[in-house]
Structures are given as structure tokens and as C-alpha cells.
Write a protein that holds these residues in place. Structure first.
Motif, PDB file in Angstrom:
ATOM      1  N   ALA A   1       0.788  -1.200  -0.028  1.00  0.00           N
ATOM      2  CA  ALA A   1       0.042   0.041  -0.028  1.00  0.00           C
ATOM      3  C   ALA A   1       0.646   1.312   0.135  1.00  0.00           C
ATOM      4  N   ILE A   2       1.906   1.070   0.539  1.00  0.00           N
ATOM      5  CA  ILE A   2       2.945   2.423   0.390  1.00  0.00           C
ATOM      6  C   ILE A   2       3.940   2.390  -0.796  1.00  0.00           C
ATOM      7  N   LEU A   3       4.099   0.947  -1.191  1.00  0.00           N
ATOM      8  CA  LEU A   3       5.262   0.903  -2.289  1.00  0.00           C
ATOM      9  C   LEU A   3       4.932   1.195  -3.601  1.00  0.00           C
ATOM     10  N   ILE A   4       3.551   0.761  -3.891  1.00  0.00           N
ATOM     11  CA  ILE A   4       3.047   0.825  -5.066  1.00  0.00           C
ATOM     12  C   ILE A   4       2.768   2.302  -5.402  1.00  0.00           C
ATOM     13  N   PRO A   5       2.266   3.067  -4.791  1.00  0.00           N
ATOM     14  CA  PRO A   5       2.213   4.533  -4.992  1.00  0.00           C
ATOM     15  C   PRO A   5       3.153   4.993  -4.973  1.00  0.00           C
ATOM     16  N   PHE A   6       4.194   4.755  -4.165  1.00  0.00           N
ATOM     17  CA  PHE A   6       5.604   5.530  -4.095  1.00  0.00           C
ATOM     18  C   PHE A   6       6.263   5.272  -5.662  1.00  0.00           C
TER      19      PHE A   6
ATOM     20  N   THR B   1       7.134   7.860  -8.525  1.00  0.00           N
ATOM     21  CA  THR B   1       8.587   7.889  -8.977  1.00  0.00           C
ATOM     22  C   THR B   1       8.562   7.830 -10.632  1.00  0.00           C
ATOM     23  N   LEU B   2       7.841   6.792 -11.158  1.00  0.00           N
ATOM     24  CA  LEU B   2       8.113   6.808 -12.583  1.00  0.00           C
ATOM     25  C   LEU B   2       7.327   8.117 -13.322  1.00  0.00           C
ATOM     26  N   ILE B   3       6.155   8.337 -12.894  1.00  0.00           N
ATOM     27  CA  ILE B   3       5.836   9.699 -13.614  1.00  0.00           C
ATOM     28  C   ILE B   3       6.762  10.876 -13.307  1.00  0.00           C
ATOM     29  N   TRP B   4       7.093  11.317 -12.067  1.00  0.00           N
ATOM     30  CA  TRP B   4       7.953  12.264 -11.818  1.00  0.00           C
ATOM     31  C   TRP B   4       9.239  11.975 -12.607  1.00  0.00           C
TER      32      TRP B   4
END
Length: 90
Positions: free
Chosen positions: A13-18, A22-25
Motif C-alpha cells: 500500500a506504500i510501495l506501489i503509490p511510491f 517516482t515513474l511519473i515524476w
């Protein structure tokens, strides 16, 4: 050997949004690099920020979200935007 649960930082739940952020940014630099030479980099970033702001405002309006800020909120938003634009992109 300890049977302690894994730390919170390893939860999906923390790693996926991070990972998504990260990929988008990280990929935004590809867009900026592709626009170099057409307009100055600062203007390119300004256009992208303006479009993103309008899209977010429209999305919030469609959802019926509260988009008002008090004086302190505007100050924080202005400071954050200034720092993000001037220090990160320029």
C-alpha cells in the motif's frame, strides 16, 4: 529468529503509490528534454505547470471538492510553487 512483522515501509500500500509517483515524476524530464530548442526551458515548464493546474482545478470541480484556501494556505501554496519551479526546474 524474530517473528516481528515487516516494517510499514515494505507494505504494498506504500510501495506501489511510491513507485507510480517516482515513474511519473522521473519521466517528466523526458518531456522537458524533448521540448528544448522550441521554447526556452523555463517557458516549457511554465506551460506544463499551467496546464496541470487547470486540469487539477477542473477535476476537483467535477468531483465537488473544496478548492478554497485561507491566507495561510495561499502562502504555503505560493512558497511551495516558487520553490518547486525555481529550485527544481530552473
Amino acid at each position: 529468529m524474530s517473528d516481528a512483522p515487516p516494517p510499514n515501509s515494505s507494505r504494498l500500500a506504500i510501495l506501489i503509490p511510491f513507485g507510480i509517483v517516482t515513474l511519473i515524476w522521473g519521466s517528466t524530464w523526458l518531456v522537458i528534454r524533448g521540448q528544448l530548442g522550441v521554447v526556452p526551458p523555463s517557458w516549457s515548464v511554465t506551460y506544463r505547470f499551467l496546464v496541470a493546474g487547470i486540469v487539477m482545478l477542473g477535476y476537483a470541480t467535477l468531483r465537488g471538492e473544496r478548492i478554497r484556501l485561507d491566507g495561510r494556505g495561499w502562502g504555503f501554496a505560493a512558497l511551495l510553487g516558487l520553490m518547486q519551479f525555481c529550485l527544481n526546474f530552473n
